[in-house]
Design an enzyme around this catalytic site. Structure first.
Site, PDB file in Angstrom:
ATOM      1  N   ARG A 134       0.795  -1.059   0.058  1.00 20.33           N
ATOM      2  CA  ARG A 134      -0.056   0.039   0.007  1.00 20.33           C
ATOM      3  C   ARG A 134       0.836   1.206   0.296  1.00 20.33           C
ATOM      4  O   ARG A 134       2.054   1.425   0.454  1.00 20.33           O
ATOM      5  CB  ARG A 134      -0.826   0.039   1.133  1.00 20.33           C
ATOM      6  CG  ARG A 134      -1.870  -1.134   1.276  1.00 20.33           C
ATOM      7  CD  ARG A 134      -2.723  -1.070   2.635  1.00 20.33           C
ATOM      8  NE  ARG A 134      -3.606  -2.267   2.801  1.00 20.33           N
ATOM      9  CZ  ARG A 134      -3.148  -3.504   3.356  1.00 20.33           C
ATOM     10  NH1 ARG A 134      -2.012  -3.659   3.952  1.00 20.33           N
ATOM     11  NH2 ARG A 134      -4.145  -4.419   3.578  1.00 20.33           N
ATOM     12  N   LYS A 159      -2.077  -1.886   7.518  1.00 19.63           N
ATOM     13  CA  LYS A 159      -3.190  -1.486   7.961  1.00 19.63           C
ATOM     14  C   LYS A 159      -3.967  -2.440   8.756  1.00 19.63           C
ATOM     15  O   LYS A 159      -4.818  -1.818   9.576  1.00 19.63           O
ATOM     16  CB  LYS A 159      -4.012  -1.309   6.463  1.00 19.63           C
ATOM     17  CG  LYS A 159      -5.604  -1.511   6.714  1.00 19.63           C
ATOM     18  CD  LYS A 159      -6.277  -1.105   5.216  1.00 19.63           C
ATOM     19  CE  LYS A 159      -7.779  -1.057   5.373  1.00 19.63           C
ATOM     20  NZ  LYS A 159      -8.402  -2.532   5.855  1.00 19.63           N
ATOM     21  N   HIS A 233      -2.959   3.736  -6.046  1.00 24.56           N
ATOM     22  CA  HIS A 233      -3.411   2.600  -5.283  1.00 24.56           C
ATOM     23  C   HIS A 233      -3.637   1.209  -6.237  1.00 24.56           C
ATOM     24  O   HIS A 233      -3.400   0.129  -5.925  1.00 24.56           O
ATOM     25  CB  HIS A 233      -4.478   2.579  -4.350  1.00 24.56           C
ATOM     26  CG  HIS A 233      -4.882   1.489  -3.356  1.00 24.56           C
ATOM     27  ND1 HIS A 233      -4.090   1.465  -2.630  1.00 24.56           N
ATOM     28  CD2 HIS A 233      -5.714   0.550  -3.335  1.00 24.56           C
ATOM     29  CE1 HIS A 233      -4.447   0.206  -1.652  1.00 24.56           C
ATOM     30  NE2 HIS A 233      -5.504  -0.239  -2.276  1.00 24.56           N
ATOM     31  N   ARG A 236      -1.224  -1.376  -6.999  1.00 21.79           N
ATOM     32  CA  ARG A 236      -1.359  -2.548  -5.866  1.00 21.79           C
ATOM     33  C   ARG A 236      -2.098  -3.758  -6.544  1.00 21.79           C
ATOM     34  O   ARG A 236      -1.884  -4.884  -6.638  1.00 21.79           O
ATOM     35  CB  ARG A 236      -1.923  -2.145  -4.564  1.00 21.79           C
ATOM     36  CG  ARG A 236      -2.173  -3.388  -3.564  1.00 21.79           C
ATOM     37  CD  ARG A 236      -2.500  -2.844  -2.195  1.00 21.79           C
ATOM     38  NE  ARG A 236      -3.104  -3.855  -1.308  1.00 21.79           N
ATOM     39  CZ  ARG A 236      -2.421  -4.433  -0.405  1.00 21.79           C
ATOM     40  NH1 ARG A 236      -1.231  -4.466  -0.554  1.00 21.79           N
ATOM     41  NH2 ARG A 236      -2.982  -5.200   0.346  1.00 21.79           N
ATOM     42  N   HIS A 267      -3.650  -8.892   3.517  1.00 21.57           N
ATOM     43  CA  HIS A 267      -4.928  -8.910   3.793  1.00 21.57           C
ATOM     44  C   HIS A 267      -5.213  -9.511   4.982  1.00 21.57           C
ATOM     45  O   HIS A 267      -4.808 -10.343   5.802  1.00 21.57           O
ATOM     46  CB  HIS A 267      -5.643  -9.546   2.511  1.00 21.57           C
ATOM     47  CG  HIS A 267      -5.808  -8.956   1.385  1.00 21.57           C
ATOM     48  ND1 HIS A 267      -5.940  -9.472  -0.032  1.00 21.57           N
ATOM     49  CD2 HIS A 267      -5.495  -7.571   1.165  1.00 21.57           C
ATOM     50  CE1 HIS A 267      -5.955  -8.503  -0.905  1.00 21.57           C
ATOM     51  NE2 HIS A 267      -5.621  -7.461  -0.297  1.00 21.57           N
ATOM     52  N   TYR A 276      -9.555 -10.836  -6.515  1.00 26.44           N
ATOM     53  CA  TYR A 276      -8.294 -10.794  -7.575  1.00 26.44           C
ATOM     54  C   TYR A 276      -8.555 -11.993  -8.539  1.00 26.44           C
ATOM     55  O   TYR A 276      -8.311 -11.760  -9.639  1.00 26.44           O
ATOM     56  CB  TYR A 276      -7.091 -10.473  -6.937  1.00 26.44           C
ATOM     57  CG  TYR A 276      -6.780  -9.309  -6.315  1.00 26.44           C
ATOM     58  CD1 TYR A 276      -6.956  -7.989  -6.690  1.00 26.44           C
ATOM     59  CD2 TYR A 276      -6.377  -9.056  -4.953  1.00 26.44           C
ATOM     60  CE1 TYR A 276      -6.807  -7.090  -6.332  1.00 26.44           C
ATOM     61  CE2 TYR A 276      -6.275  -8.169  -4.107  1.00 26.44           C
ATOM     62  CZ  TYR A 276      -6.446  -6.951  -4.980  1.00 26.44           C
ATOM     63  OH  TYR A 276      -6.170  -5.791  -4.254  1.00 26.44           O
TER      64      TYR A 276
END
Length: 308
Positions: A134, A159, A233, A236, A267, A276
């Protein structure tokens, strides 16, 4: 309580402050939250997205529930239906990626600005594309986190609070070494600990996105605005889809590799990474023709690309 439990709670703090301001404006006197005040808070506002309104009410309901747990009677509003997310991230083509690299290399400043992060843009864009981390994680990396001898970097300020080690390619190491060589020649008196810095030695900030938009214009990749991208972003997202496409081409079972990619991307769940696979299925149908399409929904849908 939230921050002590390890949550960043950035948005929550802002919304709690707004609740306080509204209570002050309406001269609320009760210890708990009245139904009328809750209804006032939950009213729709001009130029407000459904997602933000949902979050605004969700944080309010959590706070009211917390007051009830403390023995203070408070009205807990019912959450509205979770808004459907139709957002699809922008996936850069290989041609566009090379155009972005070239545009970043050719960036020039027209005036002296010691807060400019121009010097880091060529290396930063390449690092984002090659590692999939990120933008916030990249800007939080320190010199200590980047090991250019053993070819890896550490992501600590994540995150989801997941520290992880990211291996980097030899070509990216060369780019980082070249950037560091020129960066260390800047006449900086008090350089910060961060790897990516402004000309004055301080941590890079919002200026990165402005320079990235200039790269998009130079590369003839047109920015549509209103958060529809292309965005920085999306590098990514491009990394994730490209990685899955490469694994499919190599004959790797995509669902066996999902936990690996999920951990690599930091994640919070495999369900987030599963998006994805759907994107890869849409973009490269021939590559993953051997994947059972019924498995695309084996994980629940995750509606927040931005949070990934």
């Amino acid at each position: 309580m939230k921050t002590k439990l390890g949550f960043k709670y950035t948005t929550g703090k802002i919304i709690l402050s707004q609740i306080d301001q509204l209570a002050h404006q309406h001269e609320e006197k009760t210890k708990g939250i009245r139904k009328e005040f809750a209804q006032k808070w939950c009213e729709e506002r001009c130029n407000e997205s459904e997602r933000y309104r949902y979050d605004r009410i969700r944080f309010f309901a959590q706070f009211s529930s917390y007051l009830c747990d403390l023995g203070i009677p408070s009205y807990i509003p019912k959450l509205p239906r979770y808004p459907n997310n139709t957002f699809v991230p922008y996936i850069y083509s290989q041609k566009e990626v090379h155009a972005l690299f070239k545009a970043a290399d050719e960036l020039r400043s027209v005036k002296r600005n010691m807060n400019s992060c121009l010097i880091c843009m060529p290396a930063l864009i390449r690092l984002l594309y090659c590692t999939g981390i990120r933008i916030g994680e990249a800007l939080a990396i320190t010199d200590e986190d980047v090991n250019l001898e053993e070819n890896y970097l550490q992501v600590k300020d994540s995150k989801n609070g997941k520290e992880r080690i990211i291996p980097i390619s030899t070509s990216l190491v060369v780019v980082c070494k070249e950037y560091k060589l020129y960066r260390d020649q800047l006449p900086i008196k008090n350089k910060s600990e961060y790897f990516f810095v402004n000309i004055n030695g301080k941590k890079c900030g919002q200026g990165v996105r402005s320079w990235f938009k200039k790269c998009l214009n130079k590369a003839a990749i047109y920015h549509t605005g209103n958060n529809h991208g292309p965005r920085i972003h999306d590098l990514r997202h491009t990394f994730a889809v490209t990685s899955l496409a490469s694994m499919a081409e190599a004959g790797v079972d995509l669902y066996a590799s999902l936990p690996i990619l999920s951990n690599y991307l930091g994640h919070g769940s495999i369900g987030a990474t599963n998006h994805y696979v759907r994107l890869t299925a849409n973009m490269y149908p021939d590559l993953i023709r051997d994947v059972d399409m019924t498995c695309l929904n084996v994980f629940p849908k995750y509606n927040n690309y931005e949070a990934n």
